[in-house]
Write an enzyme that holds these catalytic residues in place. Structure first.
Site, PDB file in Angstrom:
ATOM      1  N   ASP A 294      33.586 -12.129 -31.591  1.00 35.67           N
ATOM      2  CA  ASP A 294      32.532 -12.636 -30.706  1.00 35.67           C
ATOM      3  C   ASP A 294      33.136 -12.873 -29.321  1.00 35.67           C
ATOM      4  O   ASP A 294      33.695 -11.957 -28.734  1.00 35.67           O
ATOM      5  CB  ASP A 294      31.927 -13.907 -31.320  1.00 35.67           C
ATOM      6  CG  ASP A 294      30.545 -14.241 -30.774  1.00 35.67           C
ATOM      7  OD1 ASP A 294      30.252 -13.907 -29.619  1.00 35.67           O
ATOM      8  OD2 ASP A 294      29.753 -14.864 -31.507  1.00 35.67           O
TER       9      ASP A 294
ATOM     10  N   ASN B 276      23.390 -10.521 -23.062  1.00 37.07           N
ATOM     11  CA  ASN B 276      24.295 -11.265 -23.938  1.00 37.07           C
ATOM     12  C   ASN B 276      25.423 -11.879 -23.111  1.00 37.07           C
ATOM     13  O   ASN B 276      25.174 -12.515 -22.098  1.00 37.07           O
ATOM     14  CB  ASN B 276      24.806 -10.347 -25.049  1.00 37.07           C
ATOM     15  CG  ASN B 276      25.331 -11.118 -26.240  1.00 37.07           C
ATOM     16  OD1 ASN B 276      24.769 -12.142 -26.609  1.00 37.07           O
ATOM     17  ND2 ASN B 276      26.400 -10.645 -26.834  1.00 37.07           N
TER      18      ASN B 276
ATOM     19  N   ASN C  52      29.750  -7.876 -26.062  1.00 32.46           N
ATOM     20  CA  ASN C  52      30.156  -9.264 -26.168  1.00 32.46           C
ATOM     21  C   ASN C  52      31.503  -9.460 -25.485  1.00 32.46           C
ATOM     22  O   ASN C  52      31.892  -8.644 -24.648  1.00 32.46           O
ATOM     23  CB  ASN C  52      30.203  -9.662 -27.652  1.00 32.46           C
ATOM     24  CG  ASN C  52      29.686 -11.053 -27.911  1.00 32.46           C
ATOM     25  OD1 ASN C  52      29.830 -11.947 -27.082  1.00 32.46           O
ATOM     26  ND2 ASN C  52      29.064 -11.244 -29.055  1.00 32.46           N
TER      27      ASN C  52
ATOM     28  N   ARG D  78      17.887  -8.406 -25.500  1.00 30.40           N
ATOM     29  CA  ARG D  78      18.187  -9.369 -24.446  1.00 30.40           C
ATOM     30  C   ARG D  78      19.570  -9.112 -23.878  1.00 30.40           C
ATOM     31  O   ARG D  78      20.364  -8.341 -24.425  1.00 30.40           O
ATOM     32  CB  ARG D  78      18.126 -10.808 -24.970  1.00 30.40           C
ATOM     33  CG  ARG D  78      19.136 -11.124 -26.087  1.00 30.40           C
ATOM     34  CD  ARG D  78      19.074 -12.579 -26.482  1.00 30.40           C
ATOM     35  NE  ARG D  78      19.945 -12.904 -27.597  1.00 30.40           N
ATOM     36  CZ  ARG D  78      21.234 -13.215 -27.485  1.00 30.40           C
ATOM     37  NH1 ARG D  78      21.816 -13.206 -26.290  1.00 30.40           N
ATOM     38  NH2 ARG D  78      21.953 -13.524 -28.557  1.00 30.40           N
TER      39      ARG D  78
END
Length: 291
Positions: free
Chosen positions: A197, A103, A147, A101
């Site tokens: 992250d 992100n 990310n 997918r």
């Protein structure tokens, strides 16, 4: 919990991500990825409402006052406000079946939307740039979980996180053409059992990174040297952004996904929205096609 860290919304999200501050309305938009929801939170009143997207939703960008640009599993779409209508505008064909997918994503100073993908196989993820004219550009490969993105205050450096590789990269950034060159490792956390992250940057050029499974948000200077870590009562902070009238409130999303029932009982605020006040001043949010 640090005395200055507070919970502003008991969201209990599965995977809270991508907080985006809207200066005009003084609202915080954020997503709950696996619950297929885009949320709008008003810190002044504590009210939170959401829009169902009908699919995994991983990233959002402001696009005027009446719509958002959103990233679904493999499509970009408008989310019209306040109706909540989802209008698909671009489908992305992934080059490898292991890519699961889209992100994290964010707009640059020229209103272009940068969006990464994540893969179950190392090195199969990629980074894309979607321009206001509707064109999609393939910008980087060899990633696994693309990310946290950010740009330096002077616009000369682009930062990109690969969570699975435990690294934050820096690139030379050419703002006029939207090009990135000269990738190098700025921050390497591979010696720790944490994953960097979501990412944001302050006006002094310091990088603020949420550390998945790290129970903290870390601050690094522009050379990659760690300045501090701020502890949280939950293991999985996910993303950060500055907001508030003066952009001095650091909002932090978090996740409960993947935690055992015992871990959730011990860390029952996992998935909530947190705020850290007056640690730094952030940069204004860039909107899609409007900068």
């Amino acid at each position: 919990m640090s005395p200055s860290v507070r919970i502003v919304l008991a969201a209990r999200a599965r995977l809270g991500e991508c907080p985006v501050w809207q200066a005009v309305g003084q609202k915080l938009f954020w997503v709950d990825v696996y619950n297929h929801r885009v949320h709008q939170f008003d810190p002044a009143t504590g009210k939170d409402c959401y829009f169902d997207t009908g699919d995994v939703v991983s990233a959002i960008a402001l696009a005027g006052t009446d719509r958002l640009l959103i990233a679904l599993r493999d499509r970009l779409a408008w989310l019209h406000l306040p109706s909540g209508e989802v209008e698909i505008i671009h489908r992305i064909e992934f080059p490898h079946p292991e890519v699961t997918r889209l992100n994290d994503g964010k707009c640059d100073s020229h209103g272009r939307f940068w969006i990464g993908s994540c893969s179950d196989r190392r090195g199969q993820g990629a980074l894309y740039r979607y321009d206001p004219d509707g064109s999609l550009h393939f910008m980087e490969t060899g990633l696994t979980i693309a990310n946290g993105l950010a740009w330096s205050p002077d616009g000369s450096t682009f930062y990109l996180t690969d969570s699975a590789q435990h690294k934050i990269f820096a690139y030379d950034y050419l703002a006029e053409t939207g090009s990135i060159v000269n990738r190098r490792i700025l921050i390497d956390l591979s010696a720790e059992a944490v994953e960097p992250d979501g990412l944001t940057i302050d006006i002094d050029g310091n990088l603020w990174s949420a550390l998945w499974d790290g129970w903290c948000v870390a601050c690094f200077d522009a050379s990659g040297q760690e300045r501090s870590r701020i502890q949280f009562p939950i293991p999985r902070p996910t993303c950060v952004t500055f907001g508030g009238p003066d952009l001095t409130n650091l909002y932090i999303t978090s996740a409960s996904v993947g935690l055992s029932q015992n871990e959730i009982q011990k860390c029952h605020t996992s998935g909530d929205i947190f705020c850290l006040s007056s640690v730094a001043q952030g940069m204004p949010t860039h909107s899609f096609g409007r900068n």
